[in-house]
Write an enzyme that holds these catalytic residues in place. Structure first.
Site, PDB file in Angstrom:
ATOM      1  N   ASP A 261       0.805  -1.218   0.000  1.00  0.00           N
ATOM      2  CA  ASP A 261       0.000   0.000   0.000  1.00  0.00           C
ATOM      3  C   ASP A 261       0.841   1.271   0.000  1.00  0.00           C
ATOM      4  OD1 ASP A 261      -2.338  -1.676   0.266  1.00  0.00           O
ATOM      5  OD2 ASP A 261      -1.747  -1.930   2.350  1.00  0.00           O
ATOM      6  N   GLU A 262       2.000   1.206  -0.637  1.00  0.00           N
ATOM      7  CA  GLU A 262       2.863   2.389  -0.689  1.00  0.00           C
ATOM      8  C   GLU A 262       2.399   3.385  -1.748  1.00  0.00           C
ATOM      9  OE1 GLU A 262       4.043  -0.706  -0.992  1.00  0.00           O
ATOM     10  OE2 GLU A 262       5.403  -1.095   0.684  1.00  0.00           O
TER      11      GLU A 262
ATOM     12  N   LYS B 129       1.914   2.339  -5.344  1.00  0.00           N
ATOM     13  CA  LYS B 129       2.652   1.978  -6.572  1.00  0.00           C
ATOM     14  C   LYS B 129       1.937   2.472  -7.821  1.00  0.00           C
ATOM     15  CE  LYS B 129       3.625  -2.159  -4.415  1.00  0.00           C
ATOM     16  NZ  LYS B 129       2.527  -2.967  -4.140  1.00  0.00           N
ATOM     17  N   GLY B 130       0.613   2.481  -7.772  1.00  0.00           N
ATOM     18  CA  GLY B 130      -0.170   2.900  -8.932  1.00  0.00           C
ATOM     19  C   GLY B 130       0.235   4.287  -9.408  1.00  0.00           C
TER      20      GLY B 130
ATOM     21  N   GLY C 281      -4.135  -4.128  -4.092  1.00  0.00           N
ATOM     22  CA  GLY C 281      -5.087  -3.043  -4.217  1.00  0.00           C
ATOM     23  C   GLY C 281      -4.372  -1.803  -4.669  1.00  0.00           C
ATOM     24  N   HIS C 282      -4.516  -1.482  -5.949  1.00  0.00           N
ATOM     25  CA  HIS C 282      -3.943  -0.231  -6.435  1.00  0.00           C
ATOM     26  C   HIS C 282      -5.078   0.774  -6.538  1.00  0.00           C
ATOM     27  CE1 HIS C 282      -0.262  -2.114  -7.776  1.00  0.00           C
ATOM     28  NE2 HIS C 282      -0.913  -2.952  -8.534  1.00  0.00           N
TER      29      HIS C 282
ATOM     30  N   THR D 113      -5.913 -11.859   3.166  1.00  0.00           N
ATOM     31  CA  THR D 113      -7.043 -11.154   2.549  1.00  0.00           C
ATOM     32  C   THR D 113      -8.208 -12.104   2.291  1.00  0.00           C
ATOM     33  OG1 THR D 113      -6.102 -11.534   0.353  1.00  0.00           O
ATOM     34  CG2 THR D 113      -5.522  -9.461   1.436  1.00  0.00           C
TER      35      THR D 113
ATOM     36  N   GLN E 298       1.973  -6.476  -3.624  1.00  0.00           N
ATOM     37  CA  GLN E 298       2.419  -6.506  -2.231  1.00  0.00           C
ATOM     38  C   GLN E 298       3.763  -5.788  -2.086  1.00  0.00           C
ATOM     39  OE1 GLN E 298       1.227  -9.728  -3.612  1.00  0.00           O
ATOM     40  NE2 GLN E 298      -0.649  -8.635  -3.168  1.00  0.00           N
TER      41      GLN E 298
ATOM     42  N   THR F 159       2.915 -12.738   2.321  1.00  0.00           N
ATOM     43  CA  THR F 159       2.077 -13.328   1.301  1.00  0.00           C
ATOM     44  C   THR F 159       2.832 -14.538   0.737  1.00  0.00           C
ATOM     45  OG1 THR F 159       0.644 -12.846  -0.573  1.00  0.00           O
ATOM     46  CG2 THR F 159       2.864 -11.881  -0.647  1.00  0.00           C
TER      47      THR F 159
ATOM     48  N   LYS G 192       3.068  10.237  -0.308  1.00  0.00           N
ATOM     49  CA  LYS G 192       2.291  10.757   0.827  1.00  0.00           C
ATOM     50  C   LYS G 192       3.070  11.640   1.794  1.00  0.00           C
ATOM     51  CE  LYS G 192      -1.658   7.777   1.115  1.00  0.00           C
ATOM     52  NZ  LYS G 192      -2.443   6.862   1.937  1.00  0.00           N
TER      53      LYS G 192
ATOM     54  N   ASP H 148       2.708  14.693   1.996  1.00  0.00           N
ATOM     55  CA  ASP H 148       1.725  15.685   2.451  1.00  0.00           C
ATOM     56  C   ASP H 148       0.991  15.262   3.717  1.00  0.00           C
ATOM     57  OD1 ASP H 148       0.796  13.774   0.395  1.00  0.00           O
ATOM     58  OD2 ASP H 148      -1.193  14.550   0.916  1.00  0.00           O
TER      59      ASP H 148
HETATM   60  P1  IMP Z   1      -2.540 -12.995   1.517  1.00  0.00           P
HETATM   61  O1  IMP Z   1      -1.679 -12.344   0.469  1.00  0.00           O
HETATM   62  O2  IMP Z   1      -4.003 -12.759   1.299  1.00  0.00           O
HETATM   63  O3  IMP Z   1      -2.205 -14.433   1.734  1.00  0.00           O
HETATM   64  O4  IMP Z   1      -2.210 -12.272   2.910  1.00  0.00           O
HETATM   65  C1  IMP Z   1      -0.954 -12.394   3.536  1.00  0.00           C
HETATM   66  C2  IMP Z   1      -0.522 -11.090   4.179  1.00  0.00           C
HETATM   67  O5  IMP Z   1      -0.212 -10.139   3.167  1.00  0.00           O
HETATM   68  C3  IMP Z   1      -1.596 -10.440   5.043  1.00  0.00           C
HETATM   69  O6  IMP Z   1      -0.967  -9.806   6.141  1.00  0.00           O
HETATM   70  C4  IMP Z   1      -2.217  -9.400   4.129  1.00  0.00           C
HETATM   71  O7  IMP Z   1      -2.817  -8.352   4.835  1.00  0.00           O
HETATM   72  C5  IMP Z   1      -0.988  -8.952   3.376  1.00  0.00           C
HETATM   73  N1  IMP Z   1      -1.292  -8.403   2.056  1.00  0.00           N
HETATM   74  C6  IMP Z   1      -1.612  -9.083   0.938  1.00  0.00           C
HETATM   75  N2  IMP Z   1      -1.784  -8.250  -0.099  1.00  0.00           N
HETATM   76  C7  IMP Z   1      -1.544  -7.014   0.357  1.00  0.00           C
HETATM   77  C8  IMP Z   1      -1.525  -5.702  -0.258  1.00  0.00           C
HETATM   78  O8  IMP Z   1      -1.735  -5.510  -1.460  1.00  0.00           O
HETATM   79  N3  IMP Z   1      -1.228  -4.663   0.586  1.00  0.00           N
HETATM   80  C9  IMP Z   1      -0.944  -4.841   1.885  1.00  0.00           C
HETATM   81  N4  IMP Z   1      -0.938  -6.026   2.497  1.00  0.00           N
HETATM   82  C10 IMP Z   1      -1.229  -7.098   1.741  1.00  0.00           C
END
Ligand code: IMP
Length: 428
Positions: A13-14, A16-17, A40-41, A128, A223, A238, A330, A332
């Site tokens: 969630d840095e 990247k998009g 999630g972008h 997730t 991720q 992940t 971010k 700001d």
């Molecule tokens: P999984 O990828 O659903 O197996 O989750 C494993 C870990 O990675 C969990 O702590 C999730 O919250 C984290 N995680 C997976 N995808 C993202 C992402 O896009 N952003 C932030 N955390 C993520």
């Protein structure tokens, strides 16, 4: 300038998009090489906000060919859902290419993800729940279903039968759930086959040929480094390689093709799910970051854990990925804070660690050693050059750059597409 990789430098969630967006117009191919719809972008274009979970964010840029490569795990229903939503808003999605070797997330993977987490109780990862881990586990166990299997019903049936042989024992006897029938899965997957067919390609070959022609390929990591299955805070990670090396294995290009590695780092730190996070804040400062930075998961809506910038993590990321440039996002969000602490090292039971301790147990109870920097109160969202930033904001960036192991080449100063200060060309 043939190939560049964008990776998350912290726990995801840095933003990247936004960095992908910055390179728009100069990229011919954008490739997702790991993960699935756990990502999630969020991309803001004009007044429109796009949240993508599976598709690479480059799909929003005209002229770019988006590629979902072999290292990705695909929930086909989600894939078509996102494609339809984008088409409805006028985005051209017709160029999307999907690797025949990418693995498929099925109903039983999603179910197993959720029940396994429930059974882990307080040891849970906080996944997730999208079936990511079980799908990668099947891939490594050699009982996975690949996209190409959807075009051979006989093979598909055999593979689903083999997988469900094991899974149904687990589901029924261990997890007390209903058995899943082979037909249910096979029929569901086959229902997508004809729609998928035109998108499926030998994407490794396509990318090779593009690179041979001198076209520019951008690899977009899902991720982040600290969630990488090998280099992150295992087991709170992940199940894929989210680091730059994953771009080669996850797409089938040679590692020597990659010449820029762009690390995306937030001006502070966030994490979703469980696991160690030394600079995490439990007080009103954490609440300030969460509210001001709108730190809620794009995929799950969960409030993100928030903390100060962690320089040893940035250095680790720079090293593991070979980061050539950081994009800091971010900045700001920190506006209005009187003083801004930055973690420069850790204390573990009275011992100072300048780098990440190798033992995960040590990392779990590492406490940050902070250096504090003076804040600023001016609105920085209109800044477009480094000199436009208040002196204290400039000093914060320069201090962090000196600690982080690579130059900070761009700085995000607001949510809009153009709210960015560029100091160096990311591709040069
Ligand atoms: P999984 O990828 O659903 O197996 O989750 C494993 C870990 O990675 C969990 O702590 C999730 O919250 C984290 N995680 C997976 N995808 C993202 C992402 O896009 N952003 C932030 N955390 C993520």
């Amino acid at each position: 300038m043939p190939a560049a990789v964008i990776i998350g430098a912290q726990w995801g969630d840095e933003g990247k998009g936004k960095a992908t967006d910055l390179l728009a117009g100069r990229i011919d191919y954008v490739v997702k090489f790991n993960g699935g719809n756990n990502a999630g972008h969020t991309v803001v274009i004009g007044d429109e906000k796009y949240a993508l979970h599976l598709l690479p964010s480059g799909i929003l840029t005209d002229g770019v060919t988006p590629v979902i490569a072999n290292g990705v795990v695909i929930d086909i229903e989600v894939l078509f859902g996102e494609l339809e939503a984008l088409s409805a808003r006028g985005v051209d999605v017709s160029k999307l290419l999907i690797s025949a070797n990418a693995h498929v997330i099925t109903h039983y993977h999603r179910t197993l993800d959720k029940v396994t987490e429930r059974f882990l109780g307080k040891r849970q990862i906080g996944t997730t729940g999208r079936g990511i881990g079980p799908t990668y586990a099947d891939k490594i166990n050699r009982v996975g279903i690949r996209i190409q299997d959807l075009f051979d019903e006989n093979i598909l049936r055999q593979k689903v039968e083999a997988a469900l042989d094991q899974k149904n024992h687990l589901l029924v006897k261990v997890f007390n759930r209903r058995a899943i029938s082979v037909d249910e899965i096979v029929d569901d997957l086959l229902s997508y086959a004809e729609r998928l067919r035109p998108m499926v390609a030998d994407t490794a070959l396509v990318l090779h040929e593009a690179l041979e022609r001198g076209e520019t390929v951008l690899f977009e990591g899902g991720q982040a480094t600290m969630l990488d299955v090998d280099h992150g805070t295992y087991p709170f990670v992940t199940s894929s390689n989210a680091t730059a090396g994953g771009a080669a294995t996850g797409s089938g290009i040679g590692p020597n093709r990659i010449d820029r590695v762009i690390g995306i780092v937030k001006a502070y730190t966030t994490r979703v799910g469980a696991g160690p996070f030394p600079t995490e804040l439990f007080d009103e400062s954490g609440e300030f970051l969460r509210k001001t930075g709108f730190e809620f998961g794009t995929t799950t809506g969960r409030p993100r854990r928030c903390g100060w910038y962690d320089a040893p993590i940035a250095r680790y990321t720079a090293r593991i990925n070979g980061v050539t440039d950081f994009v800091m996002t971010k900045l700001d969000v920190l506006t209005g804070l009187e003083r801004i602490p930055v973690c420069v090292a850790y204390d573990v039971d009275g011992q100072r660690f300048d780098e990440l301790p190798v033992s995960q147990s040590d990392f779990h109870h590492a406490t940050p050693i902070y250096e504090e920097f003076p804040g600023w109160s001016e609105d920085i969202s209109g800044a477009r050059s480094f000199e436009d930033l208040p002196k204290n904001a400039q000093d914060y960036v320069l201090a962090i750059e000196a600690m982080s192991g690579a130059r900070i080449s761009a700085i995000g100063v607001g949510p809009g597409r153009d709210a960015i200060v560029v100091r160096h060309d990311l591709l040069d």
